[in-house]
Structures are given as C-alpha cells and as structure tokens.
Scaffold this motif. Sequence first.
Motif, PDB file in Angstrom:
ATOM      1  N   VAL A 184      48.176  45.115  48.544  1.00  0.00           N
ATOM      2  CA  VAL A 184      47.357  46.905  49.034  1.00  0.00           C
ATOM      3  C   VAL A 184      47.460  47.323  47.772  1.00  0.00           C
ATOM      4  N   GLU A 185      47.871  48.751  47.549  1.00  0.00           N
ATOM      5  CA  GLU A 185      46.650  49.332  46.404  1.00  0.00           C
ATOM      6  C   GLU A 185      47.109  48.972  44.736  1.00  0.00           C
ATOM      7  N   ILE A 186      48.476  49.082  44.918  1.00  0.00           N
ATOM      8  CA  ILE A 186      49.382  48.479  43.930  1.00  0.00           C
ATOM      9  C   ILE A 186      48.875  46.994  42.965  1.00  0.00           C
ATOM     10  N   ASP A 187      48.376  46.620  44.107  1.00  0.00           N
ATOM     11  CA  ASP A 187      48.237  44.889  43.662  1.00  0.00           C
ATOM     12  C   ASP A 187      46.610  45.235  43.003  1.00  0.00           C
ATOM     13  N   TYR A 188      45.757  46.108  43.328  1.00  0.00           N
ATOM     14  CA  TYR A 188      44.712  46.476  42.958  1.00  0.00           C
ATOM     15  C   TYR A 188      45.313  46.654  41.580  1.00  0.00           C
TER      16      TYR A 188
END
Length: 277
Positions: A184-188
């Motif tokens: 998800v975005e936080i992983d990116y």
Amino acid sequence: MTSRLQDIDLYLQRLGYERAPPPTLDSLRELQRRHTAEFPFETLATLLRMPVPIDLASLERKLLHEGRGGYCYELNRMFLALLQQLGYDARGITGRVLMGGPEDALPARTHLLVLVTIDGVRHIADVGFGGMVPTAPLRLDDEDAQATPHEPYRIESRDGHYLLRAQVAGEWRAMYVFDLQSQVEIDYEVGNWYVSTHPESPFLGQLFVARTGPGLRKTFNNGSFAVHRLGEDSVRRQLADAGAVIEVLRSEFGIRVPEHPQLHAALERLLARSAAA
C-alpha cells in the motif's frame, strides 16, 4: 493521497498515443517499451540530497512538466497508476536488489515493480530498474528464457519468492528477488524514504542515469557515459567536468537539467571520487 493521474492525456501523448490503448498484453508490451525509451531513469534528486516526493501530483509535475525522469518509486509508481486507469488488473509489489552483489543477500526492499494479470496470466512490468530495466513484461509463472527488445530474462521460483535474471555477456546474472506480498502507499513511502535519505542508500550523493533505445541502452554511472549496443562491445567515455555531464544529460538522455545552486559542485565532487576510485 490521490491514486489517479490528473494529466493522463499528456502522459499518453508523451508515450506516442492519441487515445488510450486497450488493456491487452500487446498494449502492455508497447507501453513498457515506449516508457523506458521516453522517461529516463535518473537520480539527480538524491545526488543533491533533495526530497523525493512520490505522490502522483508531484510525479506528474516532475516527469510530465519539468522534463525529468526518476527512479523506481517514481517511474513505476506513475506507470502503475497509468495501467490501473487504462483498465489493467495491476498492483504494486516490492523486491530486494541483488545486482552486483551475492545472490544470498537480504538487502532492504528498495525496488518497486508492478504485477499485472491479463486473461488469468500473471506478468511483471518494470520501467524503473536503471541500466538493466526489462523492456517488455515477463510472464511470472514461466521459468524459461523470455525475449525482450533487449536482453533475454528469466524468472526462477524459489520457496514463495521469485528471482529475476538477465542474460548479460553470456551469463545469467541476478537482478532482484521479489514476492507477491500486497503493498500500500505507506510501503512505497517507507521504501522511498530509505532510498532517498538513508546513509547506506546506494543512491545518496550518487548519480545514475539510464535510457533505452532501439537495440541499445545508454547509461551514466558516476563519471562514465556508455552506449551498449546489442551484440557489440560497449563504448564508454569518462566525462571530464560538470559541464560535460550536464551536456550528456541533456543531449543523450533528454533531461531538462534543473537549475540548482549546488549542482556543479556536486558533480565535480562526484567526478573527483570516480577518478580516485
């Protein structure tokens, strides 16, 4: 954080399309080939130790309006959004880069790529892996060698994860290892933060640039500019000063080099380190 591109028409125009292509495998092949030729891989931001925002508005501004390229969290993040808006079944996955190191290493997850499923067949698509970026999607569940417009690649399945290899100078060299864990975005954001700020990041204070063309790859690795043509010896030349580097970035990679007060000094330090190595 928005997950949709606001200027998809300009994005497609840059890729040579007057209208959106259908979400087919043939279209994906052409999109990936064109993308690696149009948008260069470049790390000017990390050379200058500048922030690297990866929200789509920032990416569109940098790549579409400022004449720049980027690295995987920029190029593949924007390509993923494009594929999703074109109707592909696509999602981001991450990997650990092995290129140039031991195959049993476990470095941080610092590479973003895209998993695309078309008619029940899974492929990986990647437009952000620098000088060895695959220029065609690769079937995930197929361990045979797969041709691309450039080098052949193959994917090996290993206990729940996958190893990507490329055939370089007759050898099957490891590129990166990855799995299919949902991201998800936080992983990116976390991966991008590491790549752009961590003292041990290979990009911090460094400049790597790459772009593909018909039958060739162009690369800049710190002080050396090289053209690699399929089936021929690479042609390399060492660049003498910051002015020569900036000219190559403009003329060979199509980068609109940013006006930054520290750019010349950063390039001269880079060249001095390369000469001393």
